[in-house]
Design an enzyme around this catalytic site. Structure first.
Site, PDB file in Angstrom:
ATOM      1  NE  ARG A  78      -0.467   0.488   4.991  1.00  0.00           N
ATOM      2  CZ  ARG A  78       0.359   1.380   5.522  1.00  0.00           C
ATOM      3  NH1 ARG A  78       0.698   2.458   4.850  1.00  0.00           N
ATOM      4  NH2 ARG A  78       0.880   1.206   6.731  1.00  0.00           N
ATOM      5  CB  THR A  83      -0.632   2.803  10.243  1.00  0.00           C
ATOM      6  OG1 THR A  83      -1.630   3.273  11.157  1.00  0.00           O
ATOM      7  CG2 THR A  83      -1.106   1.525   9.581  1.00  0.00           C
ATOM      8  CG  HIS A  84      -0.328   0.329  16.489  1.00  0.00           C
ATOM      9  ND1 HIS A  84       0.038  -0.999  16.506  1.00  0.00           N
ATOM     10  CD2 HIS A  84      -0.760   0.613  17.756  1.00  0.00           C
ATOM     11  CE1 HIS A  84      -0.166  -1.509  17.719  1.00  0.00           C
ATOM     12  NE2 HIS A  84      -0.654  -0.544  18.489  1.00  0.00           N
ATOM     13  N   GLY A 147      -4.588   4.116   3.737  1.00  0.00           N
ATOM     14  CA  GLY A 147      -3.500   3.735   2.829  1.00  0.00           C
ATOM     15  C   GLY A 147      -4.033   2.659   1.905  1.00  0.00           C
ATOM     16  N   GLY A 158      -7.062  -0.069   2.965  1.00  0.00           N
ATOM     17  CA  GLY A 158      -8.164   0.888   3.069  1.00  0.00           C
ATOM     18  C   GLY A 158      -7.991   1.800   4.253  1.00  0.00           C
ATOM     19  CG  LEU A 159     -11.403   3.288   6.392  1.00  0.00           C
ATOM     20  CD1 LEU A 159     -11.818   3.363   7.867  1.00  0.00           C
ATOM     21  CD2 LEU A 159     -12.314   4.214   5.596  1.00  0.00           C
ATOM     22  CB  CYS A 176       0.615   8.752   8.676  1.00  0.00           C
ATOM     23  SG  CYS A 176      -0.741   7.590   8.699  1.00  0.00           S
TER      24      CYS A 176
END
Lengths: 226, 443
Positions: A78, A83-84, A147, A158-159, A176
């Site tokens: 992506r 991110t976590h 992403g 996605g989100l 990010c």
């Protein structure tokens, strides 16, 4: 108005390992690649704690040794930085043929932000976009990370929307790659809210945004036995 | 570099999935391009062999730029490599970034300057580049650097934010810098001429989305990167520096136009549509002012398409186009404009809707501005800056004194196509229409 598109909603009952969910997305993408008329799909789930990096992401935003991460670390296909994921955070992975939705990756990112903003509006909150940054913020704190990746316009990833998760795990990274921008969760504004309450709002907002008719998988379409 | 969205002007190569010499099947992914938070696998449209990589992973290229070469047979690889100046010799090509490269301070190895004398210079270039992030250079500068054997990482760029320009490379190679080129990739992407450098412009129709105070994209003490859109606008503005522009102004009395506007306002007609229509009708009679310069000569567009500059709240500006403004009725123009503005704010305009203007209007009247200059958008011959209409004490021809509402308009034109007399005659006719026959716009 486009006629509504057929889409399968997958909602695993328990948190799913990142690698498993990624594999499911790849399966769903293969279906769409092999059969352009195949239905689109949404995966709505939670992950056990893990960290993911976009394909071009910098490890400079990790505050830990990537050889010895505090939770599994994945580099995935992506865009975007680290991110976590963890329980208490809802992730939405639409596997869509973006050619049915305008074939425009930036519009797609804005549409995903729009999905979160719609959900927040239903909870009486005014989510914000920040120009130049992808994601959704509330009062200057980041609530949802986005992403995506695409191959032949089939989307993956996605989100991720923080609902009532522990935010401590975010301290191990610069989410990010944005220094100085705090992370937040929905329960800071809506005490007691749970992913189970937000999940239907999220799937409905997504269906509306992309003109989908959501249905459960047919027996032959299942990703996991049950 | 493929376009992944209508607003994308450049993309970053995250990774080459194939290396020069590799066989590629039709539909097989060859590289990954990133723009914003989205990645896209880019596939080969035909089978063959990847002969050359012209832009390494980590590099950014404008949409439409050639980033790699695919040939049909293995035999053609060498020929293609020889013909592709910036292709690094395969032996010296830096290894592709590992999918997981924890040791690297920067995730993706910066584009090592493609160097003709590859073996010797590559390690040096890579080391320098890794030290301060990445080498920022225009594609043309990269190409020249490889042709002339110049190491980009050692250069100090004279472009925006230190970007290395072709001239820098030429100077470093001891060559006389050629005439500055129009910014590369000035592709027909976003035709935007910016009226005010301050960025405080607004569209005529956007009845002030009321920024409470002066707009700012950053906080005091910060340096904020340009957004993709701002970058695109910057490139277009710089391109105008290569155009011999001149300005010619006119004061137009608007009492009659204002009175007519009051009559049609409740039918949904906007002042923007009135001005666009007036300009369109007059342009149809002055085709020279609707024309533009090109290498082939003077280009006379088949239609009169009036573009209007709209500032984006989040920076940058777009120029949605009212097509055939001379032939479209006022009510349709008003509706079309409302739709274009709404969709430009959600970034949903198609290229056709913002890049096909033949003449541009920029209106700062709503701020009470009394006059200003506009910058000519590339690919067009003229732009009209429209200021506020204000009550003014006027001496009439018979010697009497009156108070009339007047506005100043200021035409910026490319003198290669539009001469002073053309611009003046156009403005005289425009003033005549607005002052004496605004009602005819509704016909």
């Amino acid at each position: 108005m486009n006629p509504l598109l057929d889409a399968i909603r997958f909602e695993p009952p328990a948190p799913v390992e990142f690698a498993q969910a990624w594999h499911w997305q790849q399966q769903l993408r293969e279906r769409l690649l092999n059969n352009p008329a195949a239905p689109e799909a949404l995966l709505l789930l939670q992950h056990p704690p893990c960290y993911t990096l976009g394909r071009g992401a910098s490890t400079a935003f990790l505050r830990f040794d990537p050889q010895a991460p505090p939770a599994p670390l994945h580099r995935i296909d992506r865009g975007g930085e680290v991110t976590h994921h963890l329980p208490g955070q809802l992730v939405l992975y639409p596997v869509l043929d973006l050619q049915r939705h305008g074939a425009d990756l930036h519009c797609y990112l804005r549409a995903l932000e729009g999905v979160v903003i719609t959900v927040l509006a239903e909870l009486g909150l005014a989510g914000e976009r920040i120009e130049g940054l992808t994601g959704v913020w509330l009062e200057g704190r980041k609530l949802a990370a986005i992403g995506v990746g695409a191959r032949r316009w089939i989307s993956q990833h996605g989100l991720a929307l923080n609902v009532n998760c522990d935010l401590a795990g975010f301290e191990a990274i610069v989410p990010c790659g944005l220094k100085g921008l705090a992370v937040a969760r929905l329960s800071d504004w809506c005490p007691g809210i749970t992913p189970a309450q937000v999940q239907p709002l999220l799937s409905r907002a997504c269906a509306e945004a992309f003109g989908l008719t959501l249905r459960p998988p047919e027996p032959t379409e299942r990703l996991w036995g049950c | 570099m493929p376009a992944l969205s209508s607003t994308m002007t450049e993309g970053k190569i995250v990774e080459w999935l194939k290396q020069p010499g590799d066989r590629v099947e039709r539909g097989e992914s060859v590289l990954v391009v990133e723009s914003d938070k989205a990645d896209m696998d880019v596939e080969a449209f035909q089978e063959g062999f990847l002969a050359a990589v012209l832009m390494q992973a980590g590099g950014t290229a404008p949409v439409g730029e050639t980033i790699g070469l695919i040939v049909e047979s293995e035999a053609e690889i060498a020929a293609a490599q020889a013909g592709a100046p910036s292709a690094p010799a395969p032996a010296a090509a830096p290894a592709p970034p590992e999918p997981v490269a924890p040791a690297a301070p920067v995730a993706v190895a910066p584009a090592a300057a493609p160097a003709a004398v590859a073996a010797a210079t590559l390690p040096v270039a890579a080391a320098t580049a890794a030290g301060n992030g990445r080498v920022v250079a225009t594609p043309r500068a990269r190409k020249l650097a490889s042709q002339l054997g110049v190491t980009l990482a050692a250069l100090k760029g004279s472009g925006p934010h230190g970007r290395i320009q072709a001239e820098d490379v030429e100077r470093a190679a001891g060559q006389p810098a050629s005439v500055p080129r129009v910014a590369e990739g000035s592709a027909p992407f976003i035709a935007a001429g910016a009226p005010s450098a301050a960025g405080a412009s607004a569209s005529a129709a956007a009845s002030a989305s009321a920024a409470p105070a002066g707009q700012s994209f950053g906080r005091p003490g910060e340096t904020v990167a340009f957004t993709t859109l701002q970058g695109a606008v910057n490139r277009n503005m710089l391109a105008s520096l290569a155009v011999p522009c001149f300005h010619v102004g006119y004061t137009i009395t608007t009492d009659r136009l204002d009175a007519f506007y009051k009559q049609v306002k409740n039918k949904g007609v906007t002042m923007t549509a009135l001005l666009a229509k007036a300009v369109g009708v007059v342009l149809a009679r002055h085709p020279q002012v609707n024309a533009a310069a090109s290498e082939a000569g003077m280009v006379y567009p088949a239609t009169v398409n009036v573009a209007i500059a709209v500032a984006m709240d989040d920076g940058g500006l777009v120029t949605p186009v009212l097509k055939e403004a001379d032939r479209t009725d006022l009510y349709s123009l008003s509706r079309n404009w409302a739709d274009l503005v709404a969709r430009s704010r959600t970034k949903q305009l198609k290229p056709d809707e913002y890049s096909t203007g033949t003449f541009t209007l920029s209106n700062l009247g709503m701020f009470g501005v009394d006059r200003f200059d506009a910058i000519l958008p590339p690919g067009t011959g003229a732009i009209l800056a429209v200021a506020a209409s204000r009550p003014t004490v006027v001496a009439n021809a018979d010697g009497s004194i009156a108070v009339k509402r007047q506005m100043q308009v200021n035409l910026t034109a490319d003198h290669r196509v539009i001469y002073g007399a053309h611009g003046a005659a156009f403005l005289k006719d425009l003033a005549d229409l607005i002052e004496h026959r605004p009602e005819s716009l509704a016909l």
